[in-house]
Scaffold this active site. Structure first.
Site, short mmCIF file in Angstrom:
data_model
loop_
_atom_site.label_atom_id
_atom_site.label_comp_id
_atom_site.label_asym_id
_atom_site.label_seq_id
_atom_site.Cartn_x
_atom_site.Cartn_y
_atom_site.Cartn_z
N ASN A 100 0.88 -1.17 0.00
CA ASN A 100 0.00 0.00 0.00
C ASN A 100 0.92 1.21 0.00
O ASN A 100 1.82 1.30 0.82
CB ASN A 100 -0.88 -0.03 1.27
CG ASN A 100 -1.60 1.28 1.50
OD1 ASN A 100 -1.96 1.96 0.56
ND2 ASN A 100 -1.80 1.62 2.76
N GLY A 101 0.71 2.14 -0.94
CA GLY A 101 1.56 3.33 -1.01
C GLY A 101 1.96 3.62 -2.44
O GLY A 101 1.38 3.07 -3.37
N GLU A 483 -16.16 27.28 -1.42
CA GLU A 483 -16.11 25.91 -0.90
C GLU A 483 -16.43 25.89 0.59
O GLU A 483 -17.16 25.00 1.07
CB GLU A 483 -14.71 25.32 -1.19
CG GLU A 483 -14.45 23.92 -0.66
CD GLU A 483 -15.42 22.86 -1.14
OE1 GLU A 483 -16.22 23.12 -2.04
OE2 GLU A 483 -15.40 21.74 -0.56
N GLU A 490 -24.12 22.29 3.20
CA GLU A 490 -24.55 20.92 2.94
C GLU A 490 -24.58 20.04 4.19
O GLU A 490 -25.38 19.11 4.24
CB GLU A 490 -23.76 20.27 1.80
CG GLU A 490 -22.31 20.05 2.06
CD GLU A 490 -21.60 19.39 0.87
OE1 GLU A 490 -22.26 18.77 0.02
OE2 GLU A 490 -20.37 19.50 0.81
N HIS A 506 -21.13 45.74 -3.68
CA HIS A 506 -22.10 45.92 -4.76
C HIS A 506 -23.42 45.22 -4.48
O HIS A 506 -24.16 44.90 -5.40
CB HIS A 506 -21.50 45.43 -6.09
CG HIS A 506 -20.28 46.20 -6.47
ND1 HIS A 506 -20.33 47.48 -6.96
CD2 HIS A 506 -18.95 45.88 -6.37
CE1 HIS A 506 -19.09 47.91 -7.18
NE2 HIS A 506 -18.24 46.96 -6.82
N LYS A 605 -23.79 10.81 -2.61
CA LYS A 605 -22.35 10.94 -2.84
C LYS A 605 -22.07 11.16 -4.32
O LYS A 605 -21.19 11.93 -4.69
CB LYS A 605 -21.63 9.68 -2.32
CG LYS A 605 -20.12 9.73 -2.44
CD LYS A 605 -19.51 10.78 -1.52
CE LYS A 605 -18.04 11.02 -1.77
NZ LYS A 605 -17.61 12.35 -1.29
O1 M6R Z 1 -18.00 13.08 -7.94
P1 M6R Z 1 -17.98 14.52 -8.34
O2 M6R Z 1 -16.73 15.22 -7.97
O3 M6R Z 1 -18.29 14.71 -9.80
O4 M6R Z 1 -19.17 15.21 -7.54
C1 M6R Z 1 -19.48 16.54 -7.76
C2 M6R Z 1 -20.42 17.08 -6.69
O5 M6R Z 1 -21.61 16.34 -6.69
C3 M6R Z 1 -19.79 17.03 -5.30
O6 M6R Z 1 -18.59 17.73 -5.26
C4 M6R Z 1 -20.76 17.61 -4.26
O7 M6R Z 1 -20.89 18.98 -4.47
C5 M6R Z 1 -20.26 17.31 -2.84
N1 M6R Z 1 -21.37 16.98 -2.00
C6 M6R Z 1 -19.55 18.44 -2.21
O8 M6R Z 1 -19.17 18.21 -0.90
#
Ligand code: M6R
Length: 610
Positions: A100-101, A483, A490, A506, A605
């Site tokens: 692993n690495g 970000e 979220e 603005h 995800k």
């Molecule tokens: O697998 P991806 O990088 O294409 O996914 C993109 C977005 O769905 C993802 O980054 C989403 O915004 C996450 N929940 C952010 O934390």
């Protein structure tokens, strides 16, 4: 990030190892394999795909033998296929290795070994280790492994067995985790605690540079100077779920903490600090002539990956002097972008399966535009369909909120911008060296920031009653403000908006009052003074300021209510540092508010629908 398990004792090694690998499947799952020594011969079973595929192979061809090593892979060098699955053997099928690495100097070593007559069967960096051990082997596996590892540069956790020096497993670690489990007349190795919990709770955590020799009834450990040493035996009290999360309460926190390793692994073998060069030509085939004449880069992605793309634009334009545009994937194909053969489309996706991003990739290909994917998941749709692919090496990201994949994506973008700057001769040799030296320091600086965990958690506690936040950043830290706000939204369901600090006057400034805290990225930069002015503007409207500042900055203390101090590093790399406290802040807000951190409501995800 892969998983390793090894066993020596009187039980069936195959069964113990398979069971352990199942408990490590969260570390990687694109292929797996097990090797045992039986009657002086190696028996190996391997398969592509998740571990249930290996189960099937073992059901039809069971393994006997009570000494063995196994591996579940998360591919880095070489695609997921049976030839690249571990374990890997030497030319005579007598020595076998799981790893692993990342071996940084593997190409150089591979060329030397091939000239010395060694035959390679896989595309992996790991295979050089077993051939190096073969080269040094003269009856003693421990000595041969020690000599082999003295030639290797990079990160490794290893398990080695050999038919000509049987009855023991050699294990070694350098910058990748490996533990030894101590049993009654049996011993184990594993990448992580959960693999061994059903068998023993007595464990030794190997230290950097350690090499161990495991027999059924004895374990000896040698440090990097080859001196025999005693390491503390720990009694593990975690249950299995706690252990999979590495003792962290959530996968998200574990993944935040994995970032120094994920960043390091993503640049290892791709960046040479001494020579001031990158080695990306081994992985991506983009002609130098194309790089020199390229008209434009389109970067397309969603969510967090889109934010990485915004930093990428800055890097390509500033370092490589290539014009770049960034698009949200779901908008890209509806705005009729002018795509042609002279442009390059880079799509960024952790999963490589996001539907909008894949659609953008297909549109670019249809228009004969050269394409490059930056992905974390090997073998994903994006990685298969793009003309070129460059992987982040973060291991599986389980928390829905992306953290280590983001810093992995940034790392790849820095590598690309630097590589193309070198090829397009847009940097002086001095500047190039300076950038690479700074790059190398990023993982340790990230580790320093992680030590502020408690301080950030206490700060978050003070703000849990607030319902709106403003995040401000400028220049290459504007995407980091976006970000930071996305992370908070979220997982804690608090409304947060990321804004370029200079644009605030603005419009959004109208929102600021004592109920709207403002998180400002105010680390040292060329426009530091301008950010201070933006802070003044927000304060004058009653805003409470949380500033990310550079250590030693006394001025900011007088101007803001709260400060999170970060170590100094060249401004160019500040996005990689500044995002860390924002991830921690969002994480603790969500924890204090009792939210489901790893699986926030309404989110998935990987978003595979348009
Ligand atoms: O697998 P991806 O990088 O294409 O996914 C993109 C977005 O769905 C993802 O980054 C989403 O915004 C996450 N929940 C952010 O934390």
């Amino acid at each position: 990030m892969c998983g390793i398990v090894g066993y020596i004792g009187s039980k069936s090694a195959g069964e113990v190892i398979l069971d352990g690998l199942h408990r490590l499947e969260y570390r990687g799952y694109d292929s797996a394999g097990i090797a045992v020594v039986l009657n002086g011969k190696l028996e190996i079973r391997r398969s592509v795909g998740k571990l249930n595929q290996l189960n099937k192979v073992l059901e039809s061809r069971p393994l006997k033998g009570s000494i063995g090593i196994g591996h579940t892979r998360w591919a880095t060098h070489g695609r997921p296929c049976e030839e690249n699955a571990h374990p890997h053997t030497d030319c005579k099928d007598k020595i076998v290795v799981v790893h692993n690495g990342i071996i940084e100097n593997y190409l150089e070593l591979k060329n030397k070994l091939i000239s010395g007559g060694h035959r390679f069967k896989s595309e992996t960096d790991t295979e050089i280790i077993v051939h190096l051990i073969e080269k040094h082997f003269s009856g003693n596996l421990l000595n041969a492994t020690q000599k082999a590892l003295s030639e290797v540069r990079g990160a490794y956790a290893l398990g080695v067995i050999c038919t000509d020096d049987p009855d023991h497993i050699i294990a070694a670690r350098q910058d990748a985790p490996l533990i030894i489990g101590l049993g009654e007349d049996e011993n184990f190795i594993a990448s992580d605690i959960p693999a061994l919990l059903p068998y023993t709770r007595k464990m030794i955590f190997l230290e950097e540079g350690d090499i161990a020799e495991l027999r059924r009834n004895k374990v000896r450990i040698f440090d990097k100077k080859k001196k025999e040493v005693k390491r503390q035996v720990k009694n593990i009290t975690w249950d299995r779920v706690q252990a999979e999360k590495g003792g962290f309460k959530h996968f998200m926190l574990k993944e935040i903490y994995e970032q120094p390793q994920a960043i390091r692994e993503t640049f290892l073998g791709r960046l040479n600090p001494e020579k001031g060069v990158t080695y990306l030509k081994e992985e991506i085939k983009i002609a130098d002539s194309f790089l020199k004449s390229m008209s434009k880069i389109y970067i397309v992605a969603c969510g967090t990956s889109y934010h990485a793309g915004l930093v990428g634009k800055f890097l390509f334009e500033n370092l490589s002097l290539i014009p770049a545009e960034v698009d949200i994937a779901s908008e890209f194909r509806y705005r009729c972008p002018v795509l042609d053969r002279n442009a390059l489309t880079i799509i960024i996706s952790q999963s490589g399966e996001t539907a909008d991003t894949i659609a953008a990739l297909r549109l670019a290909k249809k228009n004969k535009c050269n394409t490059l994917a930056i992905c974390n998941v090997m073998g994903s749709t994006a990685s298969r369909e793009a003309d070129n692919v460059l992987y982040t090496r973060c291991g599986p990201e389980i928390g829905v909120a992306s953290t280590k994949a983001f810093t992995g994506q940034l790392t790849v973008l820095y590598l690309l911008a630097l590589d193309w700057a070198i090829k397009r001769k847009t940097l002086t040799a001095k500047k190039r060296k300076e950038i690479i030296d700074n790059f190398w320091e990023v993982p340790s600086k990230v580790s320093e920031i992680l030590k502020k965990d408690k301080e950030i958690s206490s700060l978050a506690k003070e703000f849990t009653a607030k319902r709106d936040f403003l995040y401000l950043g400028r220049n290459l830290n504007y995407p980091i403000a976006l970000e930071g706000a996305l992370k908070l939204k979220e997982i804690s369901y608090i409304h947060a908006e990321g804004y370029p600090a200079g644009e605030m006057k603005h419009g959004p400034i109208a929102l600021i009052d004592e109920d709207m805290p403002v998180m400002v990225i105010a680390t040292r930069s060329k426009i530091y003074e301008k950010v201070l002015s933006n802070i003044e503007e927000a304060r004058a409207r009653g805003g409470t300021i949380i500033a990310l500042a550079t250590e030693g900055d006394k001025e900011i203390k007088a101007k803001t209510e709260h400060q999170i101090y970060l170590p100094h590093l060249d401004e160019l790399f500040s996005p990689l540092l500044n995002v860390i406290p924002m991830q921690l802040f969002a994480y603790y807000m969500a924890v204090f508010l009792g939210c489901d951190v790893d699986q926030p409501r309404n989110l998935a995800k990987s978003v595979t629908v348009e």
